[in-house]
Write a protein that holds these residues in place. Sequence first.
Motif, PDB file in Angstrom:
ATOM      1  N   LEU A 111     -15.386 -44.271  -1.997  1.00 20.00           N
ATOM      2  CA  LEU A 111     -15.295 -42.819  -1.803  1.00 20.00           C
ATOM      3  C   LEU A 111     -14.086 -42.190  -2.496  1.00 20.00           C
ATOM      4  CD1 LEU A 111     -16.320 -42.429   1.958  1.00 20.00           C
ATOM      5  CD2 LEU A 111     -17.690 -41.919  -0.080  1.00 20.00           C
ATOM      6  N   ASN A 137     -19.977 -33.925  -1.401  1.00 23.22           N
ATOM      7  CA  ASN A 137     -18.542 -33.792  -1.118  1.00 23.22           C
ATOM      8  C   ASN A 137     -18.331 -32.454  -0.414  1.00 23.22           C
ATOM      9  OD1 ASN A 137     -15.937 -34.770  -1.209  1.00 23.22           O
ATOM     10  ND2 ASN A 137     -15.517 -34.000  -3.266  1.00 23.22           N
ATOM     11  N   CYS A 152     -20.573 -41.712  -6.717  1.00 23.16           N
ATOM     12  CA  CYS A 152     -19.698 -42.770  -6.200  1.00 23.16           C
ATOM     13  C   CYS A 152     -20.386 -44.109  -6.434  1.00 23.16           C
ATOM     14  CB  CYS A 152     -19.434 -42.577  -4.710  1.00 23.16           C
ATOM     15  SG  CYS A 152     -18.499 -41.075  -4.305  1.00 23.16           S
TER      16      CYS A 152
END
Length: 364
Positions: free
Chosen positions: A316, A291, A301
Amino acid sequence: MNRPILASIHTEAFQHNLNRVRELAPESKIWSVIKARAYGHSFDAALTGLASTDGFALLDVQDAAWLREHGWKGRILLLEGLFHENELALVQDLACDLVVHCDAQLEWLERFNAHKPVNVFLKMNSGMNRLGFKPIAYRTAFHRLHAAGYHMHHMTHFANADQVDQQPSVGSQLEVFNEAIEGLDGSTSLANSAAILWHRNALGDWVRPGIMLYGASPTGLYADIEHAHLRAVMQLHSEIIDIQELQEGDRIGYGGRYAAPTSMRIGVVACGYADGYPRHAKDGTPVWVNNASKNGEGVICPIVGRVSMDMLTIDLRNAPFAHIGSVVELWGDQVPVDTVAQMSDTVGYELLCAVAPRVPVEIK
């Protein structure tokens, strides 16, 4: 640049895991099992990372020849022995130790005119009923090969070392084995990874770690090996190559297996079943995503939608800063391969061995 998928093999993790085996079995020597191209990690990486092992155990005499050609001077054990009688001369030239598990192999060795000693690990079928001599025939086989001049040792394989509540247990197989070899000379080789981890009263003179050297679990459950502090040797990485903006009700991928419960971003990752990722991975199978705008911190995720040949899709919503080019770990340090396997109704062994030849490999 090539397609961004990459399998990184960390040789220092190999050494770490080998050291853990030594700590768990300090009185035993180690056959490091590197069959199936070192469980998909490559012989080059294994030879570097496991260089301090006492010996390598594998299947094919051609692989033994590769080790010798690349400088390995230690012991090599052929885990299933000879597949053809005409391999014997090469086996002797390569100074391999042999497993003998059936009458045909025994007869080949009796006919062979050995010009230097050969170590034989005679395999006993103590309850797994796969390979080996039944206990009633074992002593006769031992004496025949001993009389023919071979240096004799003893081996068996546990069927349920990773399932201690099932029968026949390790204890019952060990009892059968010890009774059959009583009074016979030679070292013993008993324990696979599961026995090393959970049955250290059944190790023998030589242990045979396989899956634990690669940082994965014999049971297929990562939680079962957390106490062993092993490290994943392989990290399978790729990148996000596209992002789709979905509205509530939009469906994803072949068959539309997953419907968006709300508006959401979907990341498309360059990895599919043609790379060796399991086609049957369920919705919710975790991947790790960098991220990037949060100081490089990563988040987990879930996969959503069916894995296709070259791509998979991920939710996401946990990674609002992920973008095209963000790094994704499919398995490795952040996502145990056993977790991916469990979500795909298989075991980590299969996934590690099944990484496709088209995936580039980097040895670190």
